[in-house]
Design an enzyme around this catalytic site. Structure first.
Site, PDB file in Angstrom:
ATOM      1  N   SER A   1       0.796  -1.228   0.000  1.00 59.36           N
ATOM      2  CA  SER A   1       0.000   0.000   0.000  1.00 59.36           C
ATOM      3  C   SER A   1       0.831   1.283   0.000  1.00 59.36           C
ATOM      4  CB  SER A   1      -0.876  -0.006   1.248  1.00 59.36           C
ATOM      5  OG  SER A   1      -1.406   1.271   1.461  1.00 59.36           O
TER       6      SER A   1
ATOM      7  N   ARG B   1       1.424   8.882  -7.564  1.00 57.55           N
ATOM      8  CA  ARG B   1       1.873   7.578  -8.063  1.00 57.55           C
ATOM      9  C   ARG B   1       2.563   7.634  -9.412  1.00 57.55           C
ATOM     10  NH1 ARG B   1      -3.454   4.135  -6.159  1.00 57.55           N
ATOM     11  NH2 ARG B   1      -2.963   4.389  -3.963  1.00 57.55           N
TER      12      ARG B   1
END
Ligand SMILES: Cc1cc2nc3c(=O)[nH]c(=O)nc-3n(C[C@H](O)[C@H](O)[C@H](O)COP(=O)(O)OP(=O)(O)OC[C@H]3O[C@@H](n4cnc5c(N)ncnc54)[C@H](O)[C@@H]3O)c2cc1C
Length: 660
Positions: A307, A353
């Site tokens: 995560s 990301r």
């Protein structure tokens, strides 16, 4: 070599003939007025279905992940009859259960300067200015309601000492707004939604059809009126009629074969709807997540996410010396490159990301990677363990550390994790208007299956927010507006349109079984995935995309001539299920490459190598590409038609994204 004959997209005739910014061809039906008031005004203006009339309507819900369960439960609570379908044996097994890190909400519990506007701003910027402002603002507005709803259901969010809900930070934000339940947030949220759904199943308002796969959508008079499904236990093909159809069928990252998605995730529902007329938006926008366990060999069929929440405390680094094979513990501080902290001092390890993934790839391509094949970077918790103690780290991330240990055989409490980017989420999906309706009247699309509010890059912890906003708070209003006004003729399963689609579905199943070739379905899927990863993955360029567009039709042809689908239809047959899904991936992948080829700019998850800043960051071309690319299916072997929804940035002004 002769250049491949790649179908150039046809541009909708009433649109501009060159790719310049101009009038939109698609109407997103965004309400007028200031952005802060749009949703409230719209809710007032929408038509209502009288409570006593709601029970006269049946809504078909395909999917019971977070988006589908929350929507099915909410619609049934309102009084509608719902038929809900999923291919697992229980809604609790939907891919949503895998979500680890958390869910965003602008609650400002940390008093660190958060508010609705900041969440809106971060999300538009994080998506590299390729999302629809009005939708993103509504999402931010509804984010607080989601947390309240879930807490009321008993979702055990982490709490801090005072009893207030705890939060942590996710990429692309400088506030701490991510609510979480250890590394199992999706599981806990899904149990909450599933409880609400179960209550309605018990009350008879929702009829649940597990292990049932939708294989096509049925239109009557141009409206979505039902679906055709295959019972995955008996193979029986049947029709289900409704007054509206909702697709909550998740993302299509498995087109790449290796991804962090559950193995069953597929594109069939949305692809079949696309073939029946629903436009497919931004198919090339794929999220590559920076923190996944690196690929370990050719045997692998699945990748595992670590995560993003780990980047709260973990520090990303590589050795300063290329090819350094020393044990990480033997590399002194002065010989480590904390490259995210160096390149992006403001956001450090918490850059979005797309930025973190590209940085990892670039540093590994330059020879600094670690581990097998040098395709990895370290995510190191040594500093955090010293600062907070191992117990605190275990409390925050224990299950993720255990998972890492079990998969790699390395103990991340003692040695740094090794991570590498992997396919994780698809920002593309069926185009929807502000009401979440596709271009087929009566066909709604929610959750990851729609083209979403995330633009070209999704910020962490915002998929759960979007899926639940769609399911609990948006669709229950907007679908009523349609039902209150739609002219719906009485149809049943015997209607010619249903008979015809049932026949198509049966034919497709029989064709797959009849091929009886020599190659397994998986071998085709693996080859397609490799082709997509190499040419339409973290970096794309014209040459690679053209090559992929040459190979995909060849692979598809070979598939229909040489695939081996074992077993029969009238039994549980995973080979057959996979074959249908891979057949659809073989078509969708081509569209993904066409979309990626036409968008000669870089933006978010779509990095065109020809379009980058001198520092190697994504370089957008707002003048020519500030639009949603929505593709119309024109038939196999025909050019898909490009429709454009122009994107206006009235509130968050277009700027080169910077996290420095
Ligand atoms: C490992 C991992 C971790 C993640 N962590 C986070 C996180 O921490 N925070 C965050 O915000 N997001 C996270 N995400 C993303 C998020 O989990 C997903 O985007 C989200 O759960 C998707 O929900 P959904 O309801 O749209 O689809 P899904 O949960 O995928 O559900 C799809 C449903 O549709 C059904 N279905 C599909 N096709 C058919 C068909 N043809 N016929 C019948 N039924 C069908 C399935 O059975 C299922 O019920 C993570 C994703 C992954 C892969």
């Amino acid at each position: 070599m002769e250049q491949a004959q790649i179908p150039e997209p046809e541009v909708k005739s009433n649109a501009r003939t060159s790719l310049s910014f101009g009038a939109p061809t698609l109407n997103a039906r965004v309400p007028e007025g200031p952005i802060q008031e749009k949703w409230d005004t719209h809710r007032f203006n929408m038509k209502l279905v009288n409570p006593a009339n709601k029970r006269k309507y049946t809504i078909i819900m395909v999917g019971s992940g977070l988006a589908g369960s929350s929507a099915a439960a909410s619609l049934a609570e309102l009084g509608y009859n719902v038929e809900c379908f999923c291919y697992q044996d229980s809604p609790r097994r939907a891919h949503s259960i895998a979500a680890q890190g958390g869910i965003n909400a602008a609650k400002n519990y940390r008093n660190d300067g958060d508010n609705v506007y900041r969440l809106f701003y971060d999300t538009v910027k994080g998506g590299d200015y390729r999302s629809r402002e009005a939708n993103v603002y509504r999402l931010a507005q509804l984010s607080g309601n989601i947390i309240d709803q879930c807490v009321a259901q008993g979702v055990p969010f982490a709490r801090e000492y005072s009893g207030l809900l705890d939060t942590r930070s996710f990429g692309g934000a400088q506030v701490s707004r991510t609510f979480y339940a250890r590394g199992q947030t999706g599981q806990q949220l899904l149990l909450g939604a599933y409880q609400a759904l179960s209550r309605q199943i018990g009350l008879g308002k929702v009829k649940m059809f597990p292990r049932t796969e939708m294989l096509d959508v049925v239109l009557v008079d141009g409206q979505a009126r039902g679906i055709v499904v295959r019972d995955m236990v008996t193979g029986a093909v049947s029709s289900h009629v409704g007054d509206a159809v909702v697709l909550a069928t998740g993302g299509y990252g498995n087109a790449f074969y290796l991804s962090t998605n559950a193995k069953g995730c597929n594109a069939t529902a949305i692809w079949r709807a696309h073939r029946r007329g629903a436009l497919f938006a931004n198919p090339c926008y794929t999220q590559i997540h920076p923190t996944c366990i690196p690929v370990s060999g050719e045997h692998q069929s699945k990748l595992t996410l670590m995560s993003e929440s780990l980047r709260n405390d973990g520090r990303v680094w590589v050795p300063k010396q290329a090819g350094d094979k020393r044990n990480p513990a033997d590399i002194p501080e002065s010989e480590r490159d904390y490259y995210l902290e160096r390149r992006y001092p403001s956001f450090g390890n918490l850059v979005p990301r797309d930025v973190a993934s590209r940085a990892a790839k670039a540093i590994c391509d330059a020879g600094y990677g670690v581990g097998p094949g040098s395709l990895g970077v370290y995510l190191d918790f040594a500093d955090a363990s010293k600062r907070l103690g191992t117990r605190a780290i275990r409390e925050r991330y224990g299950n993720l550390f255990d998972m890492y240990d079990r998969i790699t055989g390395e103990d991340p409490y003692k040695v740094p994790m090794r991570i590498y980017p992997a396919v994780h989420y698809t920002m593309g999906g069926l185009w929807v208007d502000y009401n979440l309706m596709s271009t087929i009247p009566g066909l709604y699309v929610i959750g990851e299956a729609n083209f979403s509010d995330h633009g070209a890059n999704r910020l962490g912890a915002s998929a759960l927010m979007q899926g639940l906003a769609d399911g609990y708070f948006v669709l229950p209003y907007t679908i009523g507006d349609y039902l209150a006004q739609a002219k719906l003729t009485g149809v049943d399963e015997q209607h010619a349109a249903f008979r015809e689609v049932e026949h198509d579905v049966q034919q497709r199943v029989s064709n797959l079984l009849a091929i009886d070739g020599k190659r397994t379905v998986d071998s085709f899927h693996r080859e397609l995935g490799q082709l997509m990863w190499n040419n339409c993955g973290m970096g794309r360029n014209e040459q690679g995309l053209r090559q992929a567009l040459e190979h995909i039709p060849q692979l598809r042809e070979e598939f229909y001539g040489n695939v081996k689908v074992s077993g029969a239809n009238e039994e549980i047959n995973q080979s057959l299920e996979k074959a249908g899904r891979v057949a659809d991936f073989l078509e969708l992948s081509e569209l993904m490459c066409i979309d990626a080829l036409h968008r000669t700019e870089s933006c978010g998850g779509h990095f065109r190598e020809e379009s980058q800043t001198p520092e190697g960051e994504a370089l957008r071309d707002d003048e020519h590409f500030s639009y949603v690319a929505a593709w119309e299916f024109a038939g196999m072997d025909k050019r898909p038609v490009l429709h454009r929804e122009a994107l206006d940035f009235e509130y968050v002004h277009l700027a080169q994204r910077s996290y420095k």
